[in-house]
Design an enzyme around this catalytic site. Structure first.
Site, PDB file in Angstrom:
ATOM      1  N   GLN A 148       0.853  -1.189   0.000  1.00 31.88           N
ATOM      2  CA  GLN A 148       0.000   0.000   0.000  1.00 31.88           C
ATOM      3  C   GLN A 148       0.892   1.244   0.000  1.00 31.88           C
ATOM      4  O   GLN A 148       1.757   1.392   0.865  1.00 31.88           O
ATOM      5  CB  GLN A 148      -0.922   0.054   1.220  1.00 31.88           C
ATOM      6  CG  GLN A 148      -1.942   1.185   1.078  1.00 31.88           C
ATOM      7  CD  GLN A 148      -2.710   1.457   2.345  1.00 31.88           C
ATOM      8  OE1 GLN A 148      -2.186   2.039   3.283  1.00 31.88           O
ATOM      9  NE2 GLN A 148      -3.970   1.054   2.375  1.00 31.88           N
ATOM     10  N   TYR A 195      -5.906  10.883   4.593  1.00 30.12           N
ATOM     11  CA  TYR A 195      -4.544  11.116   4.116  1.00 30.12           C
ATOM     12  C   TYR A 195      -4.532  11.951   2.831  1.00 30.12           C
ATOM     13  O   TYR A 195      -5.555  12.474   2.409  1.00 30.12           O
ATOM     14  CB  TYR A 195      -3.813   9.792   3.990  1.00 30.12           C
ATOM     15  CG  TYR A 195      -3.802   9.048   5.311  1.00 30.12           C
ATOM     16  CD1 TYR A 195      -3.242   9.635   6.449  1.00 30.12           C
ATOM     17  CD2 TYR A 195      -4.400   7.797   5.459  1.00 30.12           C
ATOM     18  CE1 TYR A 195      -3.255   8.988   7.682  1.00 30.12           C
ATOM     19  CE2 TYR A 195      -4.413   7.144   6.682  1.00 30.12           C
ATOM     20  CZ  TYR A 195      -3.848   7.743   7.791  1.00 30.12           C
ATOM     21  OH  TYR A 195      -3.868   7.116   9.011  1.00 30.12           O
ATOM     22  N   GLY A 215      -8.704  -7.114   9.486  1.00 31.54           N
ATOM     23  CA  GLY A 215      -7.579  -6.426  10.071  1.00 31.54           C
ATOM     24  C   GLY A 215      -7.139  -7.048  11.375  1.00 31.54           C
ATOM     25  O   GLY A 215      -6.280  -7.932  11.413  1.00 31.54           O
TER      26      GLY A 215
END
Length: 368
Positions: free
Chosen positions: A102, A182, A325
């Site tokens: 990523q 972000y 996750g």
């Protein structure tokens, strides 16, 4: 691994054959405890332990020194970093896994501590009102420096170079972090992007940065090996609060992703209670139902999905893959546990960002 569960069925993602539909979600773990931000042997062990996932998406990895915004996270912008990632990807491949990197730039979510006192770069000089995880604790964000057009062009090139570096390091592909709070998402958000040039104003302009990144990355690597993490779900904190146009903006962005032969879209479910807000109709599975009608490629679902819900989402053809996750943190052999319906080990949150193997590589696999 044979099972009638949809989660454990194989899947073909463009030109990649995945053993199952269980994805390891990208998770920051802060184990690059070195000045050069290099992955280590510990990273290789951690990812190899989880190679039974159909697809691993790595922790966010820095595309440049300007991208840094979280302590002890590895990069992909130096030759030394590329060389140190190679044993990690080799370990995953030797264990039969598939792994994407990523690509991450935190923008205004960063802090001057990472830049010797200089404010971070961002679309506009707007403090996002967040807290940055620095080496000495979480600190309030500051007013960033508005990026010049030169800064924008350089950052687009940095994404493309990092993608090229990822493949040189042995990754099977990359995912662009265009979600949460972000840099790319800061361009998409009208609260944090108040530019008046070609990168600000209407959503067509605010999305220009993302699509120019995709096109630049596509010149460096095959777009069938490039995914995007995006969607309308934000943390609903600071300047990242969904406004009246949030859904329409995301429909435009995700619809335009169809113009590219991408690997996948990782679509986050709601990250905060949407009741009474402009996204309340996307609660629960409705996020995936809504965007399934818009995006024509592989959709990966994420956020608060257990085994039953994952199988149900796949069985209803609302998504193609499901990302887990925290379940993968404490259960390195998660697909095996799902296959046997074994209880899941609970992770230790106090060790999520620890300095060593504790809470990282010391979770035991299923026995018997």
């Amino acid at each position: 691994m044979s099972s009638t569960q949809p989660l454990l069925q194989p899947y073909r993602m463009r030109d990649l054959a995945l053993a199952n539909r269980v994805v390891m979600a990208p998770m920051t773990r802060s184990r690059a405890r070195n000045r050069e931000l290099l992955p280590t042997e510990l990273h290789a062990q951690y990812y190899a332990q989880r190679a039974s996932a159909g697809l691993i998406i790595s922790e966010g990895v820095w595309i440049s020194p300007d991208a840094v915004g979280w302590h002890d996270v590895p990069g992909l912008f130096t030759d030394e970093q590329v060389a140190h990632w190679k044993p990690v990807t080799d370990a995953v491949h030797n264990a039969g896994g598939v792994i994407f990197a990523q690509l991450w730039h935190t923008g205004s979510a960063s802090h001057p501590d990472f830049f010797e006192g200089r404010a971070p770069l961002a679309p506009s000089a707007v403090n996002p009102g967040l807290r940055a995880p620095t080496a000495t604790g979480r600190k309030p964000t500051v007013q960033p420096l508005a990026m010049s057009e030169h800064d924008i062009r350089r950052t687009i090139t940095d994404f493309a170079t990092a993608a090229d570096n990822a493949l040189a390091a042995g990754f099977d592909g990359v995912q662009l972090q265009a979600g949460f709070n972000y840099l790319i998402s800061q361009f998409l958000n009208p609260r944090t992007n108040v530019r008046t040039d070609d990168y600000g104003g209407p959503i067509e302009n605010r999305a220009r940065f993302l699509f120019e990144i995709i096109e630049a990355v596509g010149k460096a690597v095959d777009l069938r090996r490039v995914g995007v993490k995006a969607g309308p779900a934000w943390s609903e904190r600071g300047e990242f609060v969904a406004g009246a146009d949030a859904l329409a903006d995301s429909e435009y962005v995700i619809g335009r992703l169809n113009d590219y032969d991408l690997s996948h879209l990782l679509l986050m479910g709601m990250m905060a209670d949407p009741t009474g807000g402009p996204l309340q109709e996307l609660a629960g599975d409705e996020m995936f139902r809504h965007f399934r009608k818009i995006y024509q490629g592989t959709v990966i679902a994420n956020v608060e999905i257990d085994q039953d819900r994952g199988n149900a989402l796949l069985g209803a053809d609302l998504v193609d893959l499901v990302a887990y996750g925290q379940a993968f943190i404490a259960n390195p052999d998660l697909p095996a546990r799902l296959a046997s319906h074994a209880p899941l080990v609970r992770p230790k949150p106090e060790l999520f960002y620890g300095p060593d193997a504790a809470g990282y590589t010391d979770y035991a696999p299923l026995r018997g």
